[in-house]
Design a protein around this motif. Sequence first.
Motif, PDB file in Angstrom:
ATOM      1  N   GLU A  40       0.831  -1.191   0.000  1.00 11.63           N
ATOM      2  CA  GLU A  40       0.000   0.000   0.000  1.00 11.63           C
ATOM      3  C   GLU A  40       0.873   1.251   0.000  1.00 11.63           C
ATOM      4  O   GLU A  40       2.003   1.242   0.475  1.00 11.63           O
ATOM      5  CB  GLU A  40      -0.908   0.001   1.228  1.00 11.63           C
ATOM      6  N   PHE A  41       0.322   2.329  -0.509  1.00  8.03           N
ATOM      7  CA  PHE A  41       1.050   3.581  -0.696  1.00  8.03           C
ATOM      8  C   PHE A  41       1.757   4.048   0.573  1.00  8.03           C
ATOM      9  O   PHE A  41       2.963   4.282   0.575  1.00  8.03           O
ATOM     10  CB  PHE A  41       0.075   4.665  -1.188  1.00  8.03           C
ATOM     11  N   LEU A  42       1.012   4.225   1.663  1.00  6.79           N
ATOM     12  CA  LEU A  42       1.599   4.775   2.887  1.00  6.79           C
ATOM     13  C   LEU A  42       2.677   3.871   3.473  1.00  6.79           C
ATOM     14  O   LEU A  42       3.702   4.353   3.968  1.00  6.79           O
ATOM     15  CB  LEU A  42       0.515   5.067   3.923  1.00  6.79           C
ATOM     16  N   GLU A  43       2.477   2.572   3.395  1.00  4.38           N
ATOM     17  CA  GLU A  43       3.476   1.631   3.897  1.00  4.38           C
ATOM     18  C   GLU A  43       4.769   1.724   3.082  1.00  4.38           C
ATOM     19  O   GLU A  43       5.871   1.731   3.628  1.00  4.38           O
ATOM     20  CB  GLU A  43       2.917   0.209   3.848  1.00  4.38           C
ATOM     21  N   ALA A  44       4.646   1.831   1.777  1.00  3.16           N
ATOM     22  CA  ALA A  44       5.816   1.941   0.905  1.00  3.16           C
ATOM     23  C   ALA A  44       6.548   3.257   1.137  1.00  3.16           C
ATOM     24  O   ALA A  44       7.785   3.298   1.183  1.00  3.16           O
ATOM     25  CB  ALA A  44       5.386   1.819  -0.558  1.00  3.16           C
ATOM     26  N   GLU A  45       5.793   4.324   1.302  1.00  6.13           N
ATOM     27  CA  GLU A  45       6.387   5.633   1.564  1.00  6.13           C
ATOM     28  C   GLU A  45       7.178   5.603   2.877  1.00  6.13           C
ATOM     29  O   GLU A  45       8.311   6.073   2.947  1.00  6.13           O
ATOM     30  CB  GLU A  45       5.288   6.682   1.608  1.00  6.13           C
ATOM     31  N   GLU A  46       6.589   5.032   3.894  1.00  5.89           N
ATOM     32  CA  GLU A  46       7.251   4.910   5.195  1.00  5.89           C
ATOM     33  C   GLU A  46       8.514   4.058   5.105  1.00  5.89           C
ATOM     34  O   GLU A  46       9.545   4.382   5.700  1.00  5.89           O
ATOM     35  CB  GLU A  46       6.264   4.279   6.182  1.00  5.89           C
ATOM     36  N   LEU A  47       8.440   2.983   4.345  1.00  4.58           N
ATOM     37  CA  LEU A  47       9.598   2.103   4.150  1.00  4.58           C
ATOM     38  C   LEU A  47      10.771   2.877   3.565  1.00  4.58           C
ATOM     39  O   LEU A  47      11.904   2.785   4.048  1.00  4.58           O
ATOM     40  CB  LEU A  47       9.224   0.935   3.239  1.00  4.58           C
ATOM     41  N   LEU A  48      10.521   3.665   2.537  1.00  5.36           N
ATOM     42  CA  LEU A  48      11.591   4.433   1.898  1.00  5.36           C
ATOM     43  C   LEU A  48      12.162   5.495   2.829  1.00  5.36           C
ATOM     44  O   LEU A  48      13.381   5.682   2.889  1.00  5.36           O
ATOM     45  CB  LEU A  48      11.092   5.072   0.602  1.00  5.36           C
ATOM     46  N   ILE A  49      11.305   6.163   3.557  1.00  7.59           N
ATOM     47  CA  ILE A  49      11.781   7.197   4.487  1.00  7.59           C
ATOM     48  C   ILE A  49      12.629   6.571   5.583  1.00  7.59           C
ATOM     49  O   ILE A  49      13.693   7.091   5.932  1.00  7.59           O
ATOM     50  CB  ILE A  49      10.589   7.997   5.048  1.00  7.59           C
ATOM     51  N   ASP A  50      12.193   5.430   6.103  1.00  7.25           N
ATOM     52  CA  ASP A  50      12.959   4.740   7.150  1.00  7.25           C
ATOM     53  C   ASP A  50      14.310   4.244   6.639  1.00  7.25           C
ATOM     54  O   ASP A  50      15.301   4.262   7.351  1.00  7.25           O
ATOM     55  CB  ASP A  50      12.167   3.568   7.727  1.00  7.25           C
ATOM     56  N   ARG A  51      14.365   3.777   5.378  1.00  4.72           N
ATOM     57  CA  ARG A  51      15.618   3.268   4.795  1.00  4.72           C
ATOM     58  C   ARG A  51      16.626   4.377   4.561  1.00  4.72           C
ATOM     59  O   ARG A  51      17.816   4.174   4.697  1.00  4.72           O
ATOM     60  CB  ARG A  51      15.340   2.581   3.444  1.00  4.72           C
TER      61      ARG A  51
END
Length: 126
Positions: A45-56
């Motif tokens: 999902e969009f928000l999960e993917a966005e969070e993943l990239l920011i955390d990485r």
Amino acid sequence: MDTTGWLATQRDDGETVGYLEPLSGDYSLVQARNLLGHPVGGPTEFLEAEELLIDRGISELAERWSLRDAPEELDGGVVILEASPDGIVVAHADLAKAGVYGRRVHVPWPDVDLLLSRETPAARET
């Protein structure tokens, strides 16, 4: 690969940390991609993917990489000097540590053919 629908993901300071590739017309399902265009995880999902990239973040860009079918003078690993939609520029890893870049090679962006892969310490010892 058509990247026109990819959305840049930025952290709070404005630094781009990756891209979201839409897998559905409404962006409810996306593929997270790092700055090189490599997939990060699976479709989500969009928000999960966005969070993943920011955390990485972008720290992986400072690591040593292997370039598939590298010219002989780039054997032994490369470092990324530049990464943007204009292309990825790499140079010999050991020379770059000394501030001498030698030959620079341009890798097309996004690197969907995975010409670049992260090196592991074990891979350097062989």
